[in-house]
Design an enzyme around this catalytic site. Structure first.
Site, PDB file in Angstrom:
ATOM      1  NE  ARG A 112       9.582   9.908   9.217  1.00 20.46           N
ATOM      2  CZ  ARG A 112       8.405   9.898   8.605  1.00 20.46           C
ATOM      3  NH1 ARG A 112       7.559  10.876   8.798  1.00 20.46           N
ATOM      4  NH2 ARG A 112       8.097   8.924   7.787  1.00 20.46           N
ATOM      5  CE  LYS A 134      26.355   7.900  25.241  1.00 16.29           C
ATOM      6  NZ  LYS A 134      27.272   6.901  25.823  1.00 16.29           N
ATOM      7  CD  GLU A 176      27.731   6.530  36.914  1.00 17.87           C
ATOM      8  OE1 GLU A 176      28.730   7.016  36.337  1.00 17.87           O
ATOM      9  OE2 GLU A 176      27.202   5.442  36.584  1.00 17.87           O
ATOM     10  CE  LYS A 214      26.406  12.609  30.554  1.00 19.88           C
ATOM     11  NZ  LYS A 214      25.551  11.458  30.785  1.00 19.88           N
ATOM     12  CD  GLU A 224      30.671   7.016  24.355  1.00 13.52           C
ATOM     13  OE1 GLU A 224      29.560   7.261  24.848  1.00 13.52           O
ATOM     14  OE2 GLU A 224      31.329   6.005  24.605  1.00 13.52           O
ATOM     15  NE  ARG A 228      27.804  11.326  26.157  1.00  9.97           N
ATOM     16  CZ  ARG A 228      26.560  11.677  25.923  1.00  9.97           C
ATOM     17  NH1 ARG A 228      26.270  12.403  24.865  1.00  9.97           N
ATOM     18  NH2 ARG A 228      25.589  11.325  26.738  1.00  9.97           N
ATOM     19  CG  ASN A 232      32.282   4.545  28.578  1.00 10.03           C
ATOM     20  OD1 ASN A 232      31.127   4.542  29.004  1.00 10.03           O
ATOM     21  ND2 ASN A 232      32.576   4.761  27.314  1.00 10.03           N
ATOM     22  CG  HIS A 235      30.791   2.909  33.184  1.00  4.84           C
ATOM     23  ND1 HIS A 235      31.316   3.781  34.106  1.00  4.84           N
ATOM     24  CD2 HIS A 235      29.445   3.110  33.206  1.00  4.84           C
ATOM     25  CE1 HIS A 235      30.342   4.482  34.656  1.00  4.84           C
ATOM     26  NE2 HIS A 235      29.190   4.106  34.126  1.00  4.84           N
ATOM     27  CG  HIS A 239      29.362  -2.284  30.966  1.00  5.63           C
ATOM     28  ND1 HIS A 239      29.852  -1.460  29.992  1.00  5.63           N
ATOM     29  CD2 HIS A 239      28.437  -1.553  31.635  1.00  5.63           C
ATOM     30  CE1 HIS A 239      29.250  -0.286  30.064  1.00  5.63           C
ATOM     31  NE2 HIS A 239      28.379  -0.314  31.066  1.00  5.63           N
ATOM     32  CG  HIS A 252      25.175   1.333  36.318  1.00  5.80           C
ATOM     33  ND1 HIS A 252      25.957   0.650  35.411  1.00  5.80           N
ATOM     34  CD2 HIS A 252      25.500   2.642  36.182  1.00  5.80           C
ATOM     35  CE1 HIS A 252      26.716   1.521  34.755  1.00  5.80           C
ATOM     36  NE2 HIS A 252      26.458   2.742  35.203  1.00  5.80           N
TER      37      HIS A 252
HETATM   38  N1  LIG Z   1      21.317   8.011  29.144  1.00  4.22           N
HETATM   39  C1  LIG Z   1      22.425   8.033  29.843  1.00  4.22           C
HETATM   40  O1  LIG Z   1      23.362   8.776  29.550  1.00  4.22           O
HETATM   41  C2  LIG Z   1      22.533   7.144  31.031  1.00  4.22           C
HETATM   42  C3  LIG Z   1      23.589   7.318  31.930  1.00  4.22           C
HETATM   43  C4  LIG Z   1      23.621   6.511  33.057  1.00  4.22           C
HETATM   44  C5  LIG Z   1      22.643   5.564  33.256  1.00  4.22           C
HETATM   45  N2  LIG Z   1      21.640   5.411  32.357  1.00  4.22           N
HETATM   46  C6  LIG Z   1      20.577   4.432  32.569  1.00  4.22           C
HETATM   47  O2  LIG Z   1      19.882   4.778  33.755  1.00  4.22           O
HETATM   48  C7  LIG Z   1      19.338   3.593  34.328  1.00  4.22           C
HETATM   49  C8  LIG Z   1      19.638   3.591  35.800  1.00  4.22           C
HETATM   50  O3  LIG Z   1      19.042   4.722  36.385  1.00  4.22           O
HETATM   51  P1  LIG Z   1      18.688   4.775  37.925  1.00  4.22           P
HETATM   52  O4  LIG Z   1      19.869   4.388  38.695  1.00  4.22           O
HETATM   53  O5  LIG Z   1      18.048   6.067  38.164  1.00  4.22           O
HETATM   54  O6  LIG Z   1      17.685   3.546  38.089  1.00  4.22           O
HETATM   55  P2  LIG Z   1      16.081   3.454  38.073  1.00  4.22           P
HETATM   56  O7  LIG Z   1      15.500   4.376  37.093  1.00  4.22           O
HETATM   57  O8  LIG Z   1      15.758   2.022  37.945  1.00  4.22           O
HETATM   58  O9  LIG Z   1      15.706   3.943  39.545  1.00  4.22           O
HETATM   59  C9  LIG Z   1      16.116   3.186  40.654  1.00  4.22           C
HETATM   60  C10 LIG Z   1      14.941   2.867  41.577  1.00  4.22           C
HETATM   61  O10 LIG Z   1      14.605   4.040  42.325  1.00  4.22           O
HETATM   62  C11 LIG Z   1      13.212   4.307  42.197  1.00  4.22           C
HETATM   63  N3  LIG Z   1      13.046   5.748  42.381  1.00  4.22           N
HETATM   64  C12 LIG Z   1      13.184   6.725  41.466  1.00  4.22           C
HETATM   65  N4  LIG Z   1      13.068   7.924  42.042  1.00  4.22           N
HETATM   66  C13 LIG Z   1      12.832   7.700  43.363  1.00  4.22           C
HETATM   67  C14 LIG Z   1      12.622   8.545  44.476  1.00  4.22           C
HETATM   68  N5  LIG Z   1      12.693   9.875  44.347  1.00  4.22           N
HETATM   69  N6  LIG Z   1      12.398   7.986  45.677  1.00  4.22           N
HETATM   70  C15 LIG Z   1      12.385   6.628  45.810  1.00  4.22           C
HETATM   71  N7  LIG Z   1      12.590   5.781  44.799  1.00  4.22           N
HETATM   72  C16 LIG Z   1      12.808   6.316  43.584  1.00  4.22           C
HETATM   73  C17 LIG Z   1      12.872   3.770  40.860  1.00  4.22           C
HETATM   74  O11 LIG Z   1      11.488   3.570  40.709  1.00  4.22           O
HETATM   75  C18 LIG Z   1      13.680   2.473  40.844  1.00  4.22           C
HETATM   76  O12 LIG Z   1      13.014   1.481  41.575  1.00  4.22           O
HETATM   77  C19 LIG Z   1      19.932   2.423  33.586  1.00  4.22           C
HETATM   78  O13 LIG Z   1      18.971   1.889  32.722  1.00  4.22           O
HETATM   79  C20 LIG Z   1      21.069   3.037  32.799  1.00  4.22           C
HETATM   80  O14 LIG Z   1      21.314   2.369  31.584  1.00  4.22           O
HETATM   81  C21 LIG Z   1      21.576   6.192  31.266  1.00  4.22           C
HETATM   82 ZN   LIG Z   2      27.252   4.661  34.741  1.00  2.00          ZN
END
Ligand SMILES: NC(=O)c1ccc[n+]([C@@H]2O[C@H](COP(=O)([O-])OP(=O)(O)OC[C@H]3O[C@@H](n4cnc5c(N)ncnc54)[C@H](O)[C@@H]3O)[C@@H](O)[C@H]2O)c1
Ligand SMILES: [Zn+2]
Length: 355
Positions: A112, A134, A176, A214, A224, A228, A232, A235, A239, A252
């Site tokens: 939980r 999130k 971003e 942020k 949101e 917040r 987007n 975005h 999407h 992304h």
């Molecule tokens: N929670 C939120 O508010 C929020 C906001 C934006 C995005 N997201 C989510 O985040 C995700 C995208 O995150 P991301 O862009 O970090 O992608 P990711 O986590 O897939 O990382 C991208 C790639 O880089 C690699 N990597 C990570 N750190 C590294 C390093 N230091 N050196 C070399 N490689 C490295 C990872 O293993 C992966 O292959 C999506 O799932 C998205 O939905 C969430």
């Molecule tokens: Zn984004």
């Protein structure tokens, strides 16, 4: 450097985001680091040098967005039970946004809800995903459709990890940052135009300024219900682009870069954003080799996709667009004709293609 998140209540949910060299992390109870093979291969040794806990476990899940699923969560939870973690235990997310979102979600439901700490290792997760609570996973209906708001206990942002990040992943994070500046902070945008983020000191400053923006948004609107949604910007378009081009082809942040240029076009169509400012945004994105070109195959089909977004309500869509650099505007339920007119510019071979 520290930026505080101060949530209204209960006060115990406040937490700090520390930007700078990773400090010692001392955990009283048991802890598990959740990571993937890539990040652990590159950096786990350094993290282990900083973390101490009563018992410390490492749970490694496969790398990639396609593993951001309930199956993986189940598997992670099983490992936590195997290791006899309890309600006083802490999870540590060590990786990009995928690891962060999944670790946070696992922490939100394990017995939980237990504490978790974010140690983001991509630029995108440092400026965006790790802050704000999130968490969640994807399913066959779409991205991030299942999840929870679960704030971390702390976020540690160390730019040292980013040294091994591929250039495209770095640029995706820059998109971003640009988003935050265009929406909220004209002086920051000007600063970005004149400072190179490949320079370490500049990068750390940009991360701090972006995270502070942020944090302010999250402090005002954790769930949101209002401001917040401004995050987007770009975005709603991104999407759809991601849906059409298939996940994995465009990152992304790359889709967001194109999406921001499209949103700017829409704002120009409505007459409250200037061509000059739009060009400044485009130029800044290009500097990091972010894509600003895209060919829409079918403007009508692209338009229809907006309504599949989880953020469209009752057949209405809201586009977040800039009014000027540093000032956002919510364009609620705009005329279909005007939106499609903008999309058609991106459809026409010559016009859209030559942007
Ligand atoms: N929670 C939120 O508010 C929020 C906001 C934006 C995005 N997201 C989510 O985040 C995700 C995208 O995150 P991301 O862009 O970090 O992608 P990711 O986590 O897939 O990382 C991208 C790639 O880089 C690699 N990597 C990570 N750190 C590294 C390093 N230091 N050196 C070399 N490689 C490295 C990872 O293993 C992966 O292959 C999506 O799932 C998205 O939905 C969430
Ligand atoms: Zn984004």
């Amino acid at each position: 450097m520290k930026i505080s998140i101060q949530l209204p209540r209960p006060p115990s949910r406040d937490y700090d985001i520390t930007i700078g060299p990773l400090p010692e992390i001392k955990i009283d109870g048991k802890a598990a680091i959740i990571t993937n093979p890539k990040v652990s291969g590159l950096h786990l040794k350094n993290l282990l040098g900083a973390v101490s806990a009563k018992e410390l476990y490492i749970v490694t899940i496969p790398d990639g967005e396609s593993y951001k699923t309930m199956d993986t969560i189940e598997w992670v939870l099983d490992r936590l039970f195997d290791h006899r973690l309890d309600r006083k235990s802490t999870l540590i997310a060590f990786g990009g946004g995928v690891i962060g979102d999944m670790t946070g979600f696992a922490a939100s439901i394990f017995e939980r809800g237990i504490d978790f700490i974010q140690v983001p290792t991509t630029l995108l997760s440092q400026v965006d995903a790790s802050v704000g609570g999130k968490t969640g996973i994807n399913n066959r209906f779409g991205k991030n459709l299942v999840g929870a708001f679960h704030q971390p206990r702390a976020v540690y942002i160390d730019t040292e990890w980013l040294k091994t990040l591929p250039k495209r992943e770095f640029a995706a994070g820059v998109a971003e940052i640009v988003k935050m500046a265009v929406m909220f902070d004209a002086p920051f945008f000007e600063w970005l135009e004149t400072h190179d983020l490949y320079d370490d000191a500049n990068l750390e400053e940009a991360i701090a300024r972006s995270v502070a923006l942020k944090a302010k948004v999250v402090n005002e609107d954790e769930k949101e219900k209002g401001v917040r949604a401004v995050l987007n910007y770009g975005h709603t378009f991104a999407h759809v682009i991601e849906n059409f081009s298939g996940y994995g082809n465009l990152l992304h942040g790359e889709a967001v870069a194109i999406g921001m240029v499209m949103a700017n076009d829409l704002a120009i169509e409505y007459g409250f954003f200037s061509e000059e400012e739009a060009e400044r945004v485009r130029k800044l994105l290009k500097r990091y080799d972010l894509p600003t070109e895209y060919r829409i195959e079918d403007a009508e089909a692209f338009y229809d996709q907006f309504f599949l977004d989880k953020k469209s309500h009752d057949g209405q869509i809201t586009f977040i667009v800039p009014e000027k650099i540093g000032k956002w505007h919510m364009l609620v339920d705009p005329d279909k004709e005007r939106v499609v007119k903008v999309l058609k510019k991106w459809q026409a071979k010559g016009e859209g293609g030559e942007r």
